[in-house]
Design a protein around this motif. Structure first.
Motif, PDB file in Angstrom:
ATOM      1  N   ASN A  83       1.343  -1.140   0.111  1.00  0.00           N
ATOM      2  CA  ASN A  83      -0.375   0.146   0.165  1.00  0.00           C
ATOM      3  C   ASN A  83       1.219   1.319  -0.091  1.00  0.00           C
ATOM      4  OD1 ASN A  83       1.308  -0.231   2.971  1.00  0.00           O
ATOM      5  ND2 ASN A  83      -0.857  -0.231   3.208  1.00  0.00           N
ATOM      6  N   LYS A  84       2.087   1.249  -0.280  1.00  0.00           N
ATOM      7  CA  LYS A  84       3.127   2.203  -0.466  1.00  0.00           C
ATOM      8  C   LYS A  84       3.628   2.144  -1.573  1.00  0.00           C
ATOM      9  CE  LYS A  84       3.930   2.681   4.647  1.00  0.00           C
ATOM     10  NZ  LYS A  84       2.433   3.132   5.244  1.00  0.00           N
ATOM     11  N   PRO A  85       3.438   3.099  -2.187  1.00  0.00           N
ATOM     12  CA  PRO A  85       4.918   2.878  -3.589  1.00  0.00           C
ATOM     13  C   PRO A  85       6.609   3.028  -3.910  1.00  0.00           C
ATOM     14  CG  PRO A  85       3.599   5.712  -3.039  1.00  0.00           C
ATOM     15  CD  PRO A  85       3.672   4.654  -1.934  1.00  0.00           C
ATOM     16  N   ASP A  86       6.724   3.280  -2.458  1.00  0.00           N
ATOM     17  CA  ASP A  86       8.153   3.240  -1.718  1.00  0.00           C
ATOM     18  C   ASP A  86       8.854   2.120  -1.520  1.00  0.00           C
ATOM     19  OD1 ASP A  86       7.100   4.041  -0.011  1.00  0.00           O
ATOM     20  OD2 ASP A  86       8.440   5.159   1.018  1.00  0.00           O
ATOM     21  N   LYS A  87       7.426   1.017  -1.123  1.00  0.00           N
ATOM     22  CA  LYS A  87       8.163  -0.028  -1.047  1.00  0.00           C
ATOM     23  C   LYS A  87       7.254  -1.444  -1.959  1.00  0.00           C
ATOM     24  CE  LYS A  87       8.419   0.670   4.128  1.00  0.00           C
ATOM     25  NZ  LYS A  87       8.601   2.421   3.648  1.00  0.00           N
ATOM     26  N   GLY A  88       8.792  -2.136  -2.351  1.00  0.00           N
ATOM     27  CA  GLY A  88       8.141  -3.590  -3.136  1.00  0.00           C
ATOM     28  C   GLY A  88       8.237  -4.634  -2.656  1.00  0.00           C
ATOM     29  N   LEU A  89       7.872  -5.605  -2.819  1.00  0.00           N
ATOM     30  CA  LEU A  89       7.603  -6.945  -2.982  1.00  0.00           C
ATOM     31  C   LEU A  89       8.567  -7.898  -3.989  1.00  0.00           C
ATOM     32  CD1 LEU A  89       7.401  -9.669  -0.735  1.00  0.00           C
ATOM     33  CD2 LEU A  89       4.829  -9.273  -2.557  1.00  0.00           C
ATOM     34  N   LEU A  90       9.836  -8.517  -3.834  1.00  0.00           N
ATOM     35  CA  LEU A  90      10.229  -8.832  -4.579  1.00  0.00           C
ATOM     36  C   LEU A  90      10.362 -10.599  -4.303  1.00  0.00           C
ATOM     37  CD1 LEU A  90      12.911 -10.029  -5.605  1.00  0.00           C
ATOM     38  CD2 LEU A  90      14.131 -10.118  -4.075  1.00  0.00           C
ATOM     39  N   ILE A  91       9.643 -11.496  -4.816  1.00  0.00           N
ATOM     40  CA  ILE A  91       8.715 -12.577  -4.960  1.00  0.00           C
ATOM     41  C   ILE A  91      10.179 -13.479  -6.039  1.00  0.00           C
ATOM     42  CG2 ILE A  91       6.749 -14.300  -5.783  1.00  0.00           C
ATOM     43  CD1 ILE A  91       5.823 -11.907  -6.092  1.00  0.00           C
ATOM     44  N   PRO A  92      10.607 -14.496  -5.178  1.00  0.00           N
ATOM     45  CA  PRO A  92      11.324 -15.640  -5.796  1.00  0.00           C
ATOM     46  C   PRO A  92      11.064 -16.645  -6.419  1.00  0.00           C
ATOM     47  CG  PRO A  92      11.110 -15.956  -3.384  1.00  0.00           C
ATOM     48  CD  PRO A  92      10.681 -14.533  -3.620  1.00  0.00           C
ATOM     49  N   THR A  93      11.665 -17.050  -7.308  1.00  0.00           N
ATOM     50  CA  THR A  93      10.989 -18.071  -8.162  1.00  0.00           C
ATOM     51  C   THR A  93      10.666 -18.820  -7.264  1.00  0.00           C
ATOM     52  OG1 THR A  93      13.468 -19.453  -7.777  1.00  0.00           O
ATOM     53  CG2 THR A  93      12.705 -17.676 -10.031  1.00  0.00           C
ATOM     54  N   GLY A  94       9.503 -19.979  -7.641  1.00  0.00           N
ATOM     55  CA  GLY A  94       9.318 -20.901  -6.999  1.00  0.00           C
ATOM     56  C   GLY A  94       8.261 -20.580  -5.923  1.00  0.00           C
ATOM     57  N   VAL A  95       7.631 -19.881  -6.377  1.00  0.00           N
ATOM     58  CA  VAL A  95       6.531 -19.269  -4.674  1.00  0.00           C
ATOM     59  C   VAL A  95       5.510 -18.562  -5.308  1.00  0.00           C
ATOM     60  CG1 VAL A  95       5.907 -17.454  -3.534  1.00  0.00           C
ATOM     61  CG2 VAL A  95       8.193 -18.411  -3.705  1.00  0.00           C
ATOM     62  N   TRP A  96       4.682 -19.755  -5.677  1.00  0.00           N
ATOM     63  CA  TRP A  96       2.783 -19.598  -5.893  1.00  0.00           C
ATOM     64  C   TRP A  96       2.154 -17.751  -5.498  1.00  0.00           C
ATOM     65  CZ3 TRP A  96      -0.220 -22.302  -9.043  1.00  0.00           C
ATOM     66  CH2 TRP A  96      -1.223 -22.238  -9.277  1.00  0.00           C
ATOM     67  N   ARG A  97       1.922 -17.258  -6.300  1.00  0.00           N
ATOM     68  CA  ARG A  97       1.400 -15.372  -5.792  1.00  0.00           C
ATOM     69  C   ARG A  97      -0.157 -15.404  -6.015  1.00  0.00           C
ATOM     70  NH1 ARG A  97       5.230 -14.569  -9.276  1.00  0.00           N
ATOM     71  NH2 ARG A  97       6.393 -15.897  -7.787  1.00  0.00           N
ATOM     72  N   GLU A  98      -0.918 -15.058  -5.366  1.00  0.00           N
ATOM     73  CA  GLU A  98      -2.444 -14.444  -5.944  1.00  0.00           C
ATOM     74  C   GLU A  98      -2.107 -13.237  -4.919  1.00  0.00           C
ATOM     75  OE1 GLU A  98      -4.731 -17.300  -3.981  1.00  0.00           O
ATOM     76  OE2 GLU A  98      -3.905 -19.384  -5.265  1.00  0.00           O
ATOM     77  N   LEU A  99      -2.835 -12.889  -5.879  1.00  0.00           N
ATOM     78  CA  LEU A  99      -3.491 -10.887  -5.651  1.00  0.00           C
ATOM     79  C   LEU A  99      -4.510 -11.495  -5.395  1.00  0.00           C
ATOM     80  CD1 LEU A  99      -0.703 -11.269  -6.967  1.00  0.00           C
ATOM     81  CD2 LEU A  99      -0.626  -8.576  -7.809  1.00  0.00           C
ATOM     82  N   GLU A 100      -4.992  -9.988  -3.864  1.00  0.00           N
ATOM     83  CA  GLU A 100      -6.334 -10.429  -4.163  1.00  0.00           C
ATOM     84  C   GLU A 100      -7.200  -8.543  -3.062  1.00  0.00           C
ATOM     85  OE1 GLU A 100      -7.749 -13.283  -1.872  1.00  0.00           O
ATOM     86  OE2 GLU A 100      -7.161 -12.895   0.209  1.00  0.00           O
ATOM     87  N   ASN A 101      -8.118  -8.395  -3.085  1.00  0.00           N
ATOM     88  CA  ASN A 101      -8.743  -7.288  -2.233  1.00  0.00           C
ATOM     89  C   ASN A 101      -7.869  -6.424  -2.796  1.00  0.00           C
ATOM     90  OD1 ASN A 101     -10.164  -6.421   0.098  1.00  0.00           O
ATOM     91  ND2 ASN A 101      -8.544  -6.418   1.903  1.00  0.00           N
TER      92      ASN A 101
END
Length: 134
Positions: A83-101
């Protein structure tokens, strides 16, 4: 999920009374990005993602609004709110991801380590578990 399997990265910003400027370049990410895309106008009751990558790394940023990212390494699930444009999430390989809400007006920016390659995607959860050896 182990702490090193995903990471929140602070994006360098320049504060100014006229508005802030965030910059993603060189050493900000542990990879060189080859593809940039963004999600917008996602209905609040919809979800995106629902896959994992075999080789590709991704970095997600909530440019506007907010959304939740559910991360699953095959053993443990974590929920991260962006919820902040100056912080991001690094997702490595082999991780299932779902985006919601997704909040109204939210925009999710994605920086990917490679160009689109359908063969890199794992789109079925059972196949993901087999890939993880679970």
């Amino acid at each position: 999920m182990e702490n090193n399997s995903f990471k929140i990265i602070e994006i360098p910003k320049i504060k100014d009374t006229r508005g802030n400027l965030a910059v993603i370049e060189k050493d900000c990410l542990p990879f060189t990005f080859k593809r940039v895309y963004y999600l917008y106008d996602v209905p609040s009751d919809a979800y995106r993602g629902g896959h994992a990558h075999k080789d590709q790394l991704e970095f997600l940023v909530a440019l506007s609004g907010s959304f939740n990212v559910i991360l699953d390494d095959g053993k443990t699930k974590n929920r991260v709110t962006l919820n902040k444009p100056d912080k991001g999430l690094l997702i490595p390989t082999g991780v299932w991801r779902e985006l919601e809400n997704f909040s109204s007006g939210s925009v999710c920016l994605v920086l990917a380590s490679d160009e689109f390659d359908e063969a890199d995607y794992i789109r079925e959860y059972d196949d993901f578990l087999k890939f993880k050896g679970a």
